[in-house]
Design a protein around this motif. Structure first.
Motif, PDB file in Angstrom:
ATOM      1  N   VAL A  64       0.818  -1.204   0.000  1.00 13.16           N
ATOM      2  CA  VAL A  64       0.000   0.000   0.000  1.00 13.16           C
ATOM      3  C   VAL A  64       0.859   1.265   0.000  1.00 13.16           C
ATOM      4  O   VAL A  64       0.511   2.259  -0.638  1.00 13.16           O
ATOM      5  CB  VAL A  64      -0.963  -0.002   1.212  1.00 13.16           C
ATOM      6  N   SER A  65       1.978   1.246   0.688  1.00 11.21           N
ATOM      7  CA  SER A  65       2.819   2.443   0.759  1.00 11.21           C
ATOM      8  C   SER A  65       3.481   2.773  -0.578  1.00 11.21           C
ATOM      9  O   SER A  65       4.005   3.872  -0.750  1.00 11.21           O
ATOM     10  CB  SER A  65       3.891   2.281   1.845  1.00 11.21           C
ATOM     11  N   ASP A  66       3.450   1.848  -1.537  1.00  7.96           N
ATOM     12  CA  ASP A  66       4.010   2.089  -2.864  1.00  7.96           C
ATOM     13  C   ASP A  66       2.964   2.572  -3.868  1.00  7.96           C
ATOM     14  O   ASP A  66       3.262   2.729  -5.045  1.00  7.96           O
ATOM     15  CB  ASP A  66       4.667   0.806  -3.405  1.00  7.96           C
ATOM     16  N   ALA A  67       1.739   2.798  -3.404  1.00 12.30           N
ATOM     17  CA  ALA A  67       0.643   3.204  -4.292  1.00 12.30           C
ATOM     18  C   ALA A  67       0.113   4.572  -3.880  1.00 12.30           C
ATOM     19  O   ALA A  67       0.262   4.995  -2.733  1.00 12.30           O
ATOM     20  CB  ALA A  67      -0.484   2.176  -4.245  1.00 12.30           C
ATOM     21  N   LEU A  68      -0.512   5.240  -4.823  1.00  7.91           N
ATOM     22  CA  LEU A  68      -1.167   6.516  -4.556  1.00  7.91           C
ATOM     23  C   LEU A  68      -2.497   6.228  -3.861  1.00  7.91           C
ATOM     24  O   LEU A  68      -3.291   5.431  -4.350  1.00  7.91           O
ATOM     25  CB  LEU A  68      -1.397   7.264  -5.870  1.00  7.91           C
ATOM     26  N   ASN A  69      -2.736   6.857  -2.738  1.00  6.69           N
ATOM     27  CA  ASN A  69      -3.933   6.578  -1.951  1.00  6.69           C
ATOM     28  C   ASN A  69      -5.079   7.484  -2.401  1.00  6.69           C
ATOM     29  O   ASN A  69      -5.175   8.639  -1.984  1.00  6.69           O
ATOM     30  CB  ASN A  69      -3.636   6.761  -0.467  1.00  6.69           C
ATOM     31  N   TYR A  70      -5.959   6.961  -3.225  1.00 15.07           N
ATOM     32  CA  TYR A  70      -7.063   7.757  -3.753  1.00 15.07           C
ATOM     33  C   TYR A  70      -8.094   8.103  -2.685  1.00 15.07           C
ATOM     34  O   TYR A  70      -8.824   9.079  -2.803  1.00 15.07           O
ATOM     35  CB  TYR A  70      -7.730   7.081  -4.956  1.00 15.07           C
ATOM     36  N   LYS A  71      -8.150   7.321  -1.614  1.00 17.55           N
ATOM     37  CA  LYS A  71      -9.093   7.615  -0.535  1.00 17.55           C
ATOM     38  C   LYS A  71      -8.705   8.920   0.172  1.00 17.55           C
ATOM     39  O   LYS A  71      -9.559   9.730   0.514  1.00 17.55           O
ATOM     40  CB  LYS A  71      -9.136   6.464   0.457  1.00 17.55           C
ATOM     41  N   VAL A  72      -7.418   9.148   0.380  1.00 15.33           N
ATOM     42  CA  VAL A  72      -6.938  10.376   1.000  1.00 15.33           C
ATOM     43  C   VAL A  72      -7.302  11.583   0.130  1.00 15.33           C
ATOM     44  O   VAL A  72      -7.782  12.600   0.632  1.00 15.33           O
ATOM     45  CB  VAL A  72      -5.408  10.309   1.239  1.00 15.33           C
TER      46      VAL A  72
END
Length: 128
Positions: free
Chosen positions: A56-64
């Motif tokens: 998860v830390s390597d992906a863009l967090n669309y929820k944020v």
């Protein structure tokens, strides 16, 4: 060639038909009553690492991003659609991984004989 051997360039995140209410417009009735807006956001970012690691830390967090957009839109007051779309574009481009972003906001029932009026803005950030 399998997909694991293919070179992955950019992911495209699409946030589709985010329906919110805000104060939008400059007519007296628009300044006193919230209206519906429909938001569509497309974000491109490099995804090779997240596709390999499943971390998860390597992906863009669309929820944020979505939570920031919701807060800004619902708490804001805007005279022009251009300002609203520009603000959402700025929020959507905050993360340094973002390489391209397009935001479209529809204002349903803004015109008597039309389903909606929409405005789009985009940003190309390949040089940062």
């Amino acid at each position: 060639m399998t997909i694991t051997n293919a070179k992955i360039s950019h992911a495209k995140i699409k946030i589709t038909n985010l329906r919110l209410r805000t104060f939008i417009g400059f007519n007296p009735d628009e300044r006193e009553k919230q209206q519906d807006v429909v938001i569509n956001i497309e974000i491109h970012y490099p995804a090779a690492l997240s596709a390999q690691t499943d971390d998860v830390s390597d992906a863009l967090n669309y929820k944020v991003i979505t939570k920031k957009v919701i807060q800004h839109v619902e708490e804001g007051r805007f005279l022009l659609l251009e300002k609203l779309v520009s603000d959402i574009l700025t929020i959507s481009c905050e993360h340094p991984w973002v390489r391209y972003c397009q935001v479209t906001v529809d204002k349903p029932h803004a015109l008597r004989f039309a389903d909606s009026v929409s405005l789009s803005l985009e940003s190309h950030l390949d040089d940062r």
